[in-house]
Scaffold this motif. Structure first.
Motif, PDB file in Angstrom:
ATOM      1  N   HIS A 224     -26.489  -5.948  11.092  1.00  0.00           N
ATOM      2  CA  HIS A 224     -25.678  -7.162  11.081  1.00  0.00           C
ATOM      3  C   HIS A 224     -24.241  -6.855  11.498  1.00  0.00           C
ATOM      4  O   HIS A 224     -23.746  -5.737  11.312  1.00  0.00           O
ATOM      5  CB  HIS A 224     -25.679  -7.796   9.683  1.00  0.00           C
ATOM      6  N   ASP A 225     -23.559  -7.863  12.033  1.00  0.00           N
ATOM      7  CA  ASP A 225     -22.204  -7.686  12.552  1.00  0.00           C
ATOM      8  C   ASP A 225     -21.245  -7.138  11.495  1.00  0.00           C
ATOM      9  O   ASP A 225     -20.394  -6.287  11.792  1.00  0.00           O
ATOM     10  CB  ASP A 225     -21.665  -9.009  13.097  1.00  0.00           C
ATOM     11  N   LYS A 226     -21.375  -7.614  10.270  1.00  0.00           N
ATOM     12  CA  LYS A 226     -20.480  -7.160   9.202  1.00  0.00           C
ATOM     13  C   LYS A 226     -20.634  -5.659   8.969  1.00  0.00           C
ATOM     14  O   LYS A 226     -19.644  -4.955   8.736  1.00  0.00           O
ATOM     15  CB  LYS A 226     -20.788  -7.929   7.912  1.00  0.00           C
ATOM     16  N   LEU A 227     -21.868  -5.166   9.061  1.00  0.00           N
ATOM     17  CA  LEU A 227     -22.121  -3.740   8.843  1.00  0.00           C
ATOM     18  C   LEU A 227     -21.621  -2.906  10.021  1.00  0.00           C
ATOM     19  O   LEU A 227     -21.115  -1.799   9.832  1.00  0.00           O
ATOM     20  CB  LEU A 227     -23.617  -3.505   8.605  1.00  0.00           C
ATOM     21  N   LYS A 228     -21.747  -3.428  11.224  1.00  0.00           N
ATOM     22  CA  LYS A 228     -21.220  -2.717  12.403  1.00  0.00           C
ATOM     23  C   LYS A 228     -19.706  -2.575  12.292  1.00  0.00           C
ATOM     24  O   LYS A 228     -19.148  -1.508  12.592  1.00  0.00           O
ATOM     25  CB  LYS A 228     -21.567  -3.486  13.676  1.00  0.00           C
ATOM     26  N   THR A 229     -19.045  -3.653  11.875  1.00  0.00           N
ATOM     27  CA  THR A 229     -17.588  -3.611  11.719  1.00  0.00           C
ATOM     28  C   THR A 229     -17.188  -2.591  10.662  1.00  0.00           C
ATOM     29  O   THR A 229     -16.238  -1.814  10.846  1.00  0.00           O
ATOM     30  CB  THR A 229     -17.054  -5.001  11.335  1.00  0.00           C
ATOM     31  N   HIS A 230     -17.941  -2.561   9.555  1.00  0.00           N
ATOM     32  CA  HIS A 230     -17.653  -1.586   8.501  1.00  0.00           C
ATOM     33  C   HIS A 230     -17.830  -0.168   9.018  1.00  0.00           C
ATOM     34  O   HIS A 230     -17.026   0.725   8.700  1.00  0.00           O
ATOM     35  CB  HIS A 230     -18.568  -1.825   7.301  1.00  0.00           C
ATOM     36  N   ALA A 231     -18.865   0.050   9.821  1.00  0.00           N
ATOM     37  CA  ALA A 231     -19.115   1.388  10.374  1.00  0.00           C
ATOM     38  C   ALA A 231     -17.944   1.838  11.248  1.00  0.00           C
ATOM     39  O   ALA A 231     -17.498   2.985  11.165  1.00  0.00           O
ATOM     40  CB  ALA A 231     -20.415   1.394  11.168  1.00  0.00           C
ATOM     41  N   LEU A 232     -17.436   0.940  12.088  1.00  0.00           N
ATOM     42  CA  LEU A 232     -16.304   1.289  12.948  1.00  0.00           C
ATOM     43  C   LEU A 232     -15.068   1.624  12.118  1.00  0.00           C
ATOM     44  O   LEU A 232     -14.344   2.589  12.409  1.00  0.00           O
ATOM     45  CB  LEU A 232     -16.002   0.130  13.895  1.00  0.00           C
ATOM     46  N   GLN A 233     -14.829   0.837  11.076  1.00  0.00           N
ATOM     47  CA  GLN A 233     -13.674   1.090  10.212  1.00  0.00           C
ATOM     48  C   GLN A 233     -13.815   2.421   9.476  1.00  0.00           C
ATOM     49  O   GLN A 233     -12.852   3.186   9.346  1.00  0.00           O
ATOM     50  CB  GLN A 233     -13.511  -0.051   9.219  1.00  0.00           C
ATOM     51  N   SER A 234     -15.028   2.713   9.018  1.00  0.00           N
ATOM     52  CA  SER A 234     -15.274   3.959   8.302  1.00  0.00           C
ATOM     53  C   SER A 234     -15.082   5.158   9.216  1.00  0.00           C
ATOM     54  O   SER A 234     -14.455   6.160   8.845  1.00  0.00           O
ATOM     55  CB  SER A 234     -16.685   3.951   7.713  1.00  0.00           C
ATOM     56  N   PHE A 235     -15.613   5.086  10.439  1.00  0.00           N
ATOM     57  CA  PHE A 235     -15.459   6.187  11.385  1.00  0.00           C
ATOM     58  C   PHE A 235     -13.990   6.399  11.750  1.00  0.00           C
ATOM     59  O   PHE A 235     -13.542   7.534  11.929  1.00  0.00           O
ATOM     60  CB  PHE A 235     -16.282   5.937  12.650  1.00  0.00           C
ATOM     61  N   SER A 236     -13.252   5.311  11.856  1.00  0.00           N
ATOM     62  CA  SER A 236     -11.830   5.431  12.154  1.00  0.00           C
ATOM     63  C   SER A 236     -11.110   6.223  11.059  1.00  0.00           C
ATOM     64  O   SER A 236     -10.262   7.078  11.343  1.00  0.00           O
ATOM     65  CB  SER A 236     -11.204   4.041  12.301  1.00  0.00           C
ATOM     66  N   LYS A 237     -11.472   5.984   9.801  1.00  0.00           N
ATOM     67  CA  LYS A 237     -10.876   6.713   8.679  1.00  0.00           C
ATOM     68  C   LYS A 237     -11.231   8.198   8.727  1.00  0.00           C
ATOM     69  O   LYS A 237     -10.431   9.052   8.354  1.00  0.00           O
ATOM     70  CB  LYS A 237     -11.355   6.127   7.348  1.00  0.00           C
ATOM     71  N   HIS A 238     -12.457   8.503   9.195  1.00  0.00           N
ATOM     72  CA  HIS A 238     -12.918   9.887   9.238  1.00  0.00           C
ATOM     73  C   HIS A 238     -12.539  10.591  10.536  1.00  0.00           C
ATOM     74  O   HIS A 238     -12.937  11.745  10.763  1.00  0.00           O
ATOM     75  CB  HIS A 238     -14.432   9.937   9.048  1.00  0.00           C
ATOM     76  N   GLY A 239     -11.822   9.899  11.409  1.00  0.00           N
ATOM     77  CA  GLY A 239     -11.381  10.529  12.645  1.00  0.00           C
ATOM     78  C   GLY A 239     -12.435  10.624  13.727  1.00  0.00           C
ATOM     79  O   GLY A 239     -12.297  11.411  14.663  1.00  0.00           O
ATOM     80  N   VAL A 240     -13.499   9.828  13.612  1.00  0.00           N
ATOM     81  CA  VAL A 240     -14.543   9.807  14.638  1.00  0.00           C
ATOM     82  C   VAL A 240     -14.220   8.681  15.619  1.00  0.00           C
ATOM     83  O   VAL A 240     -14.119   7.514  15.236  1.00  0.00           O
ATOM     84  CB  VAL A 240     -15.936   9.582  14.026  1.00  0.00           C
ATOM     85  N   GLU A 241     -14.043   9.029  16.886  1.00  0.00           N
ATOM     86  CA  GLU A 241     -13.733   8.026  17.914  1.00  0.00           C
ATOM     87  C   GLU A 241     -15.040   7.428  18.437  1.00  0.00           C
ATOM     88  O   GLU A 241     -16.009   8.144  18.669  1.00  0.00           O
ATOM     89  CB  GLU A 241     -12.956   8.667  19.067  1.00  0.00           C
ATOM     90  N   VAL A 242     -15.056   6.118  18.617  1.00  0.00           N
ATOM     91  CA  VAL A 242     -16.238   5.427  19.125  1.00  0.00           C
ATOM     92  C   VAL A 242     -15.896   4.782  20.456  1.00  0.00           C
ATOM     93  O   VAL A 242     -14.973   3.963  20.548  1.00  0.00           O
ATOM     94  CB  VAL A 242     -16.741   4.353  18.130  1.00  0.00           C
TER      95      VAL A 242
END
Length: 428
Positions: A224-242
């Motif tokens: 779901h879109d909400k989960l995709k957005t959360h994943a992007l935010q989480s990766f940003s915190k961990h320094g993973v570029e998407v």
């Protein structure tokens, strides 16, 4: 005279094939398994094994069992004759480095009364120049071992006094191609690894980086879109570029470094390229004639009792197909372990109780889980979860995939030791 047991030939030992190999009645049937690797890999555990969370051997199970009356041939199936009810095979010879070499000089034939086709899929690189030669994949335990060895190698090269800080930064840049669950979870495990080893390699702190490339406009496309957005935010915190909508043009090597070329950004240097996207049919499935195949992925089409369909859509007698190599006509089920497991359990029950009329197979969608690193994750089901609750569900789900209580206990013990002393990527 003792009646002859019907001969079942099972091609493949992935999720579907392994369950069938272990749970079909060996008192009712004479079972022969044909698979090129002597172990079955728990694919959801491979990213953890590749980054040293536990020993790789805990992510696999042997096909041969002392308590099972089955025949196993370490071989590739190359052709099937449905009229003569035979399967042609060539040996798969294990090499000292862990690789497999097909031995086309010594083919052999196996006869069957019932044929089950479950060879899974192979890596699809979409004819990207250099991908097959230079990328690391994650479908088998040897793949996980290769990634682990490569990670250790670049960490040590980056630590040499002759390695500049700029070159170390390039060596410790990991490119992950694919934003589905496999690519996302590998990236999360890599982020955890790099965070933990800052204690072992303090001189490399701040140098590692991870980039996910996906040709699609978003990662985790099935969520779901909400989960995709959360994943992007989480990766940003961990320094993973998407990088989404990223088109890989080619990959080549420059000694210890790889050059990754994208349409959007040109050349990028990295120490490893992990390819975690795309499936295509194996040569055996491609070779089959007179049967229905899906236009997408070329999967064998079956009816709802998993019987392979002829081109006229009638069922082929005593031939079944499941796993990633097959789909039910007009259903379009995903190529996931969950689908393969449910189909295998259905066929086990149907074949072990041949006197009972089996109802058509119905897939039951279970929750979908993806790990994002740290203590974060996403779950899509009747209710969407994020954060620590999703991470705990992912951890328990990892154990749930393992069908051996001994392995469950060993994995839990490994988690405990890693929590106390950290990962030991150098230990084999």
């Amino acid at each position: 005279m003792t009646p002859t047991r019907p001969r079942i030939v099972l091609v493949g030992a992935g999720w579907a094939g392994f369950i069938l190999s272990q749970e079909l009645s060996d008192t009712q049937y004479d079972i022969t398994i044909i698979a090129p690797h002597q172990t079955f890999a728990y694919t959801p555990l491979l990213a953890s094994a590749a980054t040293g969370l536990f020993f790789s051997r805990l992510a696999e199970e042997p096909i041969r069992r002392a308590h099972r009356k089955t025949t196993y041939y370490r071989a590739y199936a190359t052709a099937a004759d449905f009229s003569q009810q035979t399967v042609t095979c060539i040996p798969s010879i294990l090499q000292a480095d862990g690789s497999d070499v097909p031995d086309a000089e010594h083919p052999f034939t196996v006869e069957y009364d019932k044929l089950i086709i479950a060879p899974g899929c192979v890596n699809q690189t979409f004819n990207t120049p250099g991908a097959d030669e230079h990328c690391f994949f994650l479908k088998t335990v040897p793949d996980a071992e290769a990634i682990k060895a490569k990670l250790l190698s670049i960490l040590e090269i980056a630590s040499l006094p002759t390695t500049s800080r700029e070159r170390a930064q390039e060596l410790l840049h990991i490119a992950v191609v694919g934003g589905g669950p496999t690519g996302v979870e590998l990236s999360a495990e890599l982020a955890d690894l790099f965070d933990e080893i800052s204690k072992t390699y303090p001189h490399l702190a701040g140098l590692p980086s991870i980039t996910i490339h996906d040709v699609a406009p978003e990662i985790l496309g099935a969520f779901h879109d909400k989960l995709k957005t959360h994943a992007l935010q989480s990766f940003s915190k961990h320094g993973v570029e998407v990088k989404t909508s990223s088109h890989i043009e080619k990959i080549d090597s420059d000694g210890a470094l790889y050059n990754l070329y994208t349409k959007e950004d040109g050349k990028k240097l990295c120490g490893m390229v992990a390819w975690a996207t795309g499936n295509k049919q194996c040569d055996f499935v491609d070779s089959l004639r007179g049967v229905s195949k899906a236009s997408r992925l070329g999967r064998l089409l079956t009816d709802q009792r998993l019987r392979v369909l002829k081109e006229d859509k009638t069922a082929l007698l005593n031939v079944y197909a499941l796993g990633d190599a097959a789909d039910i006509f007009d259903k379009g089920l995903p190529t996931t372990a969950e689908v393969a497991v449910q189909k295998a359990e259905y066929l086990v029950k149907a074949l072990n109780s041949p006197d009972k009329e089996s109802a058509p197979f119905v897939y039951k969608q279970r929750r979908m889980v993806a790990y994002l690193g740290g203590t974060d994750g996403v779950i899509m089901g009747q209710q969407d979860w994020t954060g620590e609750a999703a991470w705990l569900a992912w951890r328990s789900g990892s154990l749930g995939w393992t069908r051996s209580w001994r392995r469950k206990a060993m994995i839990i013990a490994s988690w405990g030791w890693n929590f106390i002393g950290g990962r030991e990527i150098a230990r084999r």
